[in-house]
Design a protein around this motif. Sequence first.
Motif, PDB file in Angstrom:
ATOM      1  N   ARG A  67       0.968  -1.115   0.023  1.00 35.96           N
ATOM      2  CA  ARG A  67      -0.126   0.098   0.048  1.00 35.96           C
ATOM      3  C   ARG A  67       0.775   1.288  -0.124  1.00 35.96           C
ATOM      4  O   ARG A  67       0.382   2.339  -0.727  1.00 35.96           O
ATOM      5  CB  ARG A  67      -0.799   0.098   1.335  1.00 35.96           C
ATOM      6  N   ARG A  70       2.244   1.733  -3.419  1.00 35.30           N
ATOM      7  CA  ARG A  70       1.337   2.184  -4.442  1.00 35.30           C
ATOM      8  C   ARG A  70       1.056   3.792  -4.147  1.00 35.30           C
ATOM      9  O   ARG A  70       0.521   4.495  -4.926  1.00 35.30           O
ATOM     10  CB  ARG A  70      -0.086   1.538  -4.282  1.00 35.30           C
ATOM     11  N   SER A  71       1.371   4.270  -3.022  1.00 31.00           N
ATOM     12  CA  SER A  71       0.939   5.509  -2.557  1.00 31.00           C
ATOM     13  C   SER A  71       1.922   6.395  -2.738  1.00 31.00           C
ATOM     14  O   SER A  71       2.075   7.838  -2.608  1.00 31.00           O
ATOM     15  CB  SER A  71       0.512   5.604  -1.000  1.00 31.00           C
ATOM     16  N   PHE A 172      -9.134   9.582  -8.725  1.00 31.45           N
ATOM     17  CA  PHE A 172      -8.963   8.884  -7.623  1.00 31.45           C
ATOM     18  C   PHE A 172     -10.394   8.727  -6.676  1.00 31.45           C
ATOM     19  O   PHE A 172     -10.866   9.851  -6.412  1.00 31.45           O
ATOM     20  CB  PHE A 172      -7.844   9.385  -6.510  1.00 31.45           C
ATOM     21  N   THR A 173     -10.905   7.712  -6.349  1.00 30.66           N
ATOM     22  CA  THR A 173     -12.270   7.643  -5.508  1.00 30.66           C
ATOM     23  C   THR A 173     -11.795   8.207  -4.431  1.00 30.66           C
ATOM     24  O   THR A 173     -10.972   8.391  -3.367  1.00 30.66           O
ATOM     25  CB  THR A 173     -12.816   6.172  -5.341  1.00 30.66           C
ATOM     26  N   ASP A 175     -13.061   7.051  -1.444  1.00 28.83           N
ATOM     27  CA  ASP A 175     -12.658   5.841  -0.702  1.00 28.83           C
ATOM     28  C   ASP A 175     -11.151   5.494  -0.628  1.00 28.83           C
ATOM     29  O   ASP A 175     -10.715   5.275   0.433  1.00 28.83           O
ATOM     30  CB  ASP A 175     -13.490   4.660  -0.894  1.00 28.83           C
ATOM     31  N   GLU A 176     -10.653   5.404  -1.719  1.00 24.48           N
ATOM     32  CA  GLU A 176      -9.304   5.173  -1.965  1.00 24.48           C
ATOM     33  C   GLU A 176      -8.196   6.433  -1.262  1.00 24.48           C
ATOM     34  O   GLU A 176      -7.362   6.028  -0.757  1.00 24.48           O
ATOM     35  CB  GLU A 176      -8.869   5.033  -3.578  1.00 24.48           C
ATOM     36  N   GLU A 179      -8.444   5.858   2.398  1.00 23.84           N
ATOM     37  CA  GLU A 179      -7.689   4.761   2.847  1.00 23.84           C
ATOM     38  C   GLU A 179      -6.269   5.118   2.730  1.00 23.84           C
ATOM     39  O   GLU A 179      -5.393   4.516   3.687  1.00 23.84           O
ATOM     40  CB  GLU A 179      -7.982   3.508   2.026  1.00 23.84           C
ATOM     41  N   ARG A 180      -5.825   5.840   1.872  1.00 23.50           N
ATOM     42  CA  ARG A 180      -4.360   6.261   1.923  1.00 23.50           C
ATOM     43  C   ARG A 180      -3.869   7.304   2.841  1.00 23.50           C
ATOM     44  O   ARG A 180      -2.732   7.165   3.020  1.00 23.50           O
ATOM     45  CB  ARG A 180      -4.041   6.559   0.178  1.00 23.50           C
ATOM     46  N   ASP A 188     -15.778   9.140   4.460  1.00 22.25           N
ATOM     47  CA  ASP A 188     -15.113   9.798   3.293  1.00 22.25           C
ATOM     48  C   ASP A 188     -15.124  11.510   3.322  1.00 22.25           C
ATOM     49  O   ASP A 188     -14.536  12.323   2.507  1.00 22.25           O
ATOM     50  CB  ASP A 188     -15.519   9.533   1.862  1.00 22.25           C
TER      51      ASP A 188
END
Length: 220
Positions: A67, A70-71, A172-173, A175-176, A179-180, A188
């Motif tokens: 994760r 990816r971030s 980018f959503t 939710d995404e 999370e990040r 959200d």
Amino acid sequence: MTHRVLVVEDERELAQMLVRLLEGEGYEVEAVHDGQAGLHRALTTRYDALVLDRGLPGIEGVDLLRRLRRSGVTSPALMLTAYDAVSDRVEGLDSGAQDYLGKPFDVDELLARLRALVRRVEPADDAEMVDLGSRRLEVASRLVLTPGGDVQLSEREAALLRILASRPSRVFTRDELRERVFPDAETDAVVETYVSYLRRKLGPDAIRTVRGVGYRMGST
């Protein structure tokens, strides 16, 4: 130069030992005890190295590192594990770890491996820039450099902007992004709040809303 190290280890006695050991070697150290806390700290604070236990509660060590990669978190990582199989070491390295050390480990070996990791951090990294079109984000200071002057961002504002800028054409959503950047938030709504903060500082067109989906970089 004092190097900053994040230790993510759920065995608290071991974590405390690592903090004392590394501080004795001149490192600036923070320790957390689960994957969720590790995700939050590594996304919002810049570290020169990460020391991650593989068997973490919340978010397992390999998943945590994936994760982070990816971030856009590039801090070199040393993964600690009680697992001995070659396949486990391969999975850890494939997740983005630079090194892998089995438990129990020799203290001198751990220190040597950590020294090798922090040597990968070039002095120029302190001036790392993220391109924002007509502006640039200076990662270490969290300053957005603009023709009209510098704009100071908070840690989470900078983390959110950096993720959006990593792939400026991607949507980018919510939710995404939550999370990040805000893994401890329950809804959200925090994403919308920080998008509003960034627009206030950088202009209303800095971040575009894609209705029903999320956000992407706008005109900066």
